[in-house]
Design an enzyme around this catalytic site. Structure first.
Site, mmCIF file in Angstrom:
data_model
loop_
_atom_site.group_PDB
_atom_site.id
_atom_site.type_symbol
_atom_site.label_atom_id
_atom_site.label_comp_id
_atom_site.label_asym_id
_atom_site.label_seq_id
_atom_site.Cartn_x
_atom_site.Cartn_y
_atom_site.Cartn_z
ATOM 1 N N SER A 210 -0.594 3.258 -4.525
ATOM 2 C CA SER A 210 0.463 3.502 -3.710
ATOM 3 C C SER A 210 1.984 2.894 -4.849
ATOM 4 O O SER A 210 1.959 3.002 -5.374
ATOM 5 C CB SER A 210 0.482 1.441 -3.387
ATOM 6 O OG SER A 210 1.828 1.073 -2.599
ATOM 7 N N LYS B 78 0.777 6.610 -0.694
ATOM 8 C CA LYS B 78 1.499 5.738 -0.056
ATOM 9 C C LYS B 78 3.075 5.730 -0.504
ATOM 10 O O LYS B 78 2.880 5.212 -1.857
ATOM 11 C CB LYS B 78 0.795 4.094 0.016
ATOM 12 C CG LYS B 78 1.715 3.597 1.005
ATOM 13 C CD LYS B 78 0.703 2.061 0.522
ATOM 14 C CE LYS B 78 0.798 0.671 0.396
ATOM 15 N NZ LYS B 78 0.404 -0.208 0.670
ATOM 16 N N LYS C 266 6.684 3.598 -1.155
ATOM 17 C CA LYS C 266 7.206 2.283 -0.516
ATOM 18 C C LYS C 266 8.555 3.523 -0.133
ATOM 19 O O LYS C 266 9.222 3.787 -0.154
ATOM 20 C CB LYS C 266 7.247 1.285 -1.430
ATOM 21 C CG LYS C 266 6.090 1.173 -1.748
ATOM 22 C CD LYS C 266 5.445 -0.399 -0.983
ATOM 23 C CE LYS C 266 5.147 -0.496 -1.562
ATOM 24 N NZ LYS C 266 4.318 -1.858 -0.277
ATOM 25 N N ASP D 240 4.597 2.737 3.391
ATOM 26 C CA ASP D 240 5.231 0.852 3.783
ATOM 27 C C ASP D 240 6.052 0.997 4.062
ATOM 28 O O ASP D 240 6.925 0.547 3.179
ATOM 29 C CB ASP D 240 4.141 0.940 2.344
ATOM 30 C CG ASP D 240 3.572 -0.554 2.905
ATOM 31 O OD1 ASP D 240 3.918 -1.864 3.406
ATOM 32 O OD2 ASP D 240 2.672 -1.657 2.052
ATOM 33 N N GLU E 99 2.755 1.664 7.408
ATOM 34 C CA GLU E 99 2.824 -0.095 7.202
ATOM 35 C C GLU E 99 3.497 -0.593 7.639
ATOM 36 O O GLU E 99 4.585 -0.761 6.120
ATOM 37 C CB GLU E 99 1.573 0.601 5.712
ATOM 38 C CG GLU E 99 1.171 -1.524 5.269
ATOM 39 C CD GLU E 99 0.788 -0.683 4.067
ATOM 40 O OE1 GLU E 99 0.526 -0.312 3.194
ATOM 41 O OE2 GLU E 99 0.946 -2.247 3.048
ATOM 42 N N ASP F 112 -0.277 -5.433 7.841
ATOM 43 C CA ASP F 112 -0.791 -5.854 6.500
ATOM 44 C C ASP F 112 -0.238 -6.787 5.987
ATOM 45 O O ASP F 112 -0.894 -8.675 6.835
ATOM 46 C CB ASP F 112 0.218 -4.575 4.959
ATOM 47 C CG ASP F 112 0.094 -5.606 3.421
ATOM 48 O OD1 ASP F 112 -0.379 -6.409 3.560
ATOM 49 O OD2 ASP F 112 0.903 -4.931 3.076
ATOM 50 N N LYS G 53 -6.425 -6.891 2.803
ATOM 51 C CA LYS G 53 -6.728 -7.739 1.155
ATOM 52 C C LYS G 53 -7.150 -9.434 1.086
ATOM 53 O O LYS G 53 -6.572 -9.902 2.601
ATOM 54 C CB LYS G 53 -4.501 -8.006 1.206
ATOM 55 C CG LYS G 53 -3.844 -6.857 1.114
ATOM 56 C CD LYS G 53 -2.824 -7.219 0.626
ATOM 57 C CE LYS G 53 -1.899 -5.897 -0.113
ATOM 58 N NZ LYS G 53 -0.490 -6.010 -0.271
ATOM 59 N N GLY H 134 -3.876 -3.939 -2.046
ATOM 60 C CA GLY H 134 -4.407 -4.502 -3.189
ATOM 61 C C GLY H 134 -2.918 -4.843 -4.092
ATOM 62 O O GLY H 134 -2.022 -4.730 -2.933
HETATM 63 O O1 OSB Z 1 2.655 -4.494 0.543
HETATM 64 O O2 OSB Z 1 0.540 -3.681 -0.112
HETATM 65 C C1 OSB Z 1 1.561 -3.861 -0.383
HETATM 66 C C2 OSB Z 1 2.053 -4.657 -4.182
HETATM 67 C C3 OSB Z 1 2.785 -6.100 -4.061
HETATM 68 C C4 OSB Z 1 2.524 -6.430 -2.865
HETATM 69 C C5 OSB Z 1 2.513 -5.354 -1.813
HETATM 70 C C6 OSB Z 1 1.821 -4.800 -1.373
HETATM 71 C C7 OSB Z 1 1.883 -3.712 -2.283
HETATM 72 C C8 OSB Z 1 1.614 -2.269 -2.747
HETATM 73 C C9 OSB Z 1 0.434 -2.502 -4.077
HETATM 74 O O3 OSB Z 1 1.312 -1.959 -1.969
HETATM 75 C C10 OSB Z 1 -1.117 -2.372 -3.787
HETATM 76 C C11 OSB Z 1 -1.290 -1.957 -5.604
HETATM 77 O O4 OSB Z 1 -1.407 -1.253 -6.103
HETATM 78 O O5 OSB Z 1 -2.605 -2.493 -6.155
HETATM 79 MG MG MG Z 2 1.813 -3.117 2.661
#
Ligand code: OSB
Ligand code: MG
Length: 363
Positions: A126, A152, A154, A179, A204, A229, A253, A281
């Site tokens: 991510s 992924k 953001k 995402d 996402e 999510d 999660k 994560g």
């Molecule tokens: O939306 O999945 C998410 C990190 C912090 C809060 C929300 C998210 C995320 C990530 C990172 O996408 C996931 C990771 O590498 O642990």
């Molecule tokens: Mg997410």
């Protein structure tokens, strides 16, 4: 514990540099030790829980409940916690320690106790929002070389379509997804439809946490599968989302759904309903990461997750060995429990406080 991320992580909500969390060490009367890790952030931008609410819930409600009666199987923990509303991340931190302790008592890997059969898991990454497209492209280039099975990205309004288009142009075959962390509304349908040309695996959480019906409306207008999510707190939320057609994929999660037992139920339900799931994560340290690896071994976790290796996040993780990735896969540990030992020197380095809770001796 406070651990500094190697790189600050930016989402549509803001930027994170330090991860604050609790390690739970649970010791039974025979001296067997189980470990859990809390995942809530310091401020409530992702879900309503925070590091402080976790501490309050654990110490004032959840730990006393655990001490009330013996536990024979980890599945009993979520049942016992059910009288406390939500606070899923606090519950999951403790339940995770019970699962590890149980697996160690059984002398089996945690993955095996959960019913997982994979010996290795596929790894995705991510990538936070970057200052420039150039920064993003050079990061992705490195991640592709590292072997990540999917990337992924953001996104947020203003840093979305143009960025994704450029990434797709430079990496025509990249397995990629976006995402949004709830950055859009139904007013953005026409804009989000433009993402359909980008061959994204999924988008996402485009809309708000409570917008299950809105996601169902949006999914009807999009070819790109929606993955939920932030909207998913439980198996019931999964049932509702699938029933209404709000998504085609679920991000599980462990902390958000209240623990491994609930995650397992979601796995089983999604298997019957043919909905792929993957493990999300929370920028975990080694203990939480080990739990994520274990749950990903379950059958319906068919897509690469966000469980990247330790060195993607930390200069030095708190487990030995560190979580390592080779050619885009992490080998599932075969030793009992979570399969990683604590690096106590690292724990001491990152620790800011310690609290001990003891069950009153039985008379
Ligand atoms: O939306 O999945 C998410 C990190 C912090 C809060 C929300 C998210 C995320 C990530 C990172 O996408 C996931 C990771 O590498 O642990
Ligand atoms: Mg997410």
């Amino acid at each position: 514990m406070v651990m500094r991320l190697k790189d600050p992580f930016s989402t549509s909500f803001g930027t994170m540099q330090d991860k604050e969390f609790f390690i739970i060490e649970m010791i039974d009367e025979e001296g067997v030790r189980g470990y859990g890790e809390s995942v809530a952030f310091a401020s409530p931008w992702y879900t309503e829980e925070t590091v402080k609410t976790i501490e309050h819930m654990m110490s004032d409600f959840l730990i006393p409940l655990l001490f009330q009666e013996p536990i024979h199987h980890p599945d009993e923990v979520s049942e016992r916690f059910a009288i406390i509303k939500r606070n899923n991340m606090a519950k999951a931190a403790l339940e995770g320690a019970v699962w590890d302790l149980y697996a160690k008592r059984q002398n089996l890997p945690l993955a095996t106790c959960l019913g997982g059969a994979k010996t290795a898991i596929d790894v995705g990454i991510s990538v936070g929002i970057q200052p420039t497209i150039k920064d993003l492209l050079s990061k992705i280039e490195q991640y592709v070389l590292d072997g990540y099975k999917r990337v992924k990205l953001k996104i947020k309004p203003g840093k979305d379509l143009e960025v994704l288009k450029e990434v797709r142009r430079v990496f025509p075959n990249l397995s990629m997804m976006a995402d949004a962390n709830s950055a859009y509304t139904l007013d953005d349908i026409a804009h989000l439809q433009k993402f359909d040309d980008l061959d994204l695996l999924m988008i996402e959480q485009p809309l708000g946490q409570d917008d299950i019906i809105e996601h169902a409306k949006l999914q009807k207008e999009l070819q790109t599968p929606i993955c939920l999510d932030e909207s998913i707190y439980s198996l019931d939320d999964v049932k509702l989302a699938i029933e209404l057609g709000a998504c085609q994929i679920i991000n599980v999660k462990v902390g958000r759904v209240g623990g491994l037992t609930e995650a397992k139920k979601i796995n089983d339900y999604c298997k019957i309903h043919n909905i792929p799931v993957w493990c999300g994560g929370m920028l975990e340290a080694g203990i939480g990461r080990a739990h994520n690896i274990a749950i990903t071994t379950l059958e319906q976790f068919t897509l690469p997750g966000d469980t990247s290796p330790s060195n993607r996040y930390w200069q030095k993780d708190i487990v030995i060995p560190e979580v390592k990735m080779e050619q885009g896969v992490i080998q599932v540990p075969t030793t009992p429990g979570i399969g990683y030992d604590l690096d106590w020197a690292a724990v001491e380095e990152y620790r800011v406080k310690k609290r001990i809770f003891e069950r009153e001796a039985l008379r």
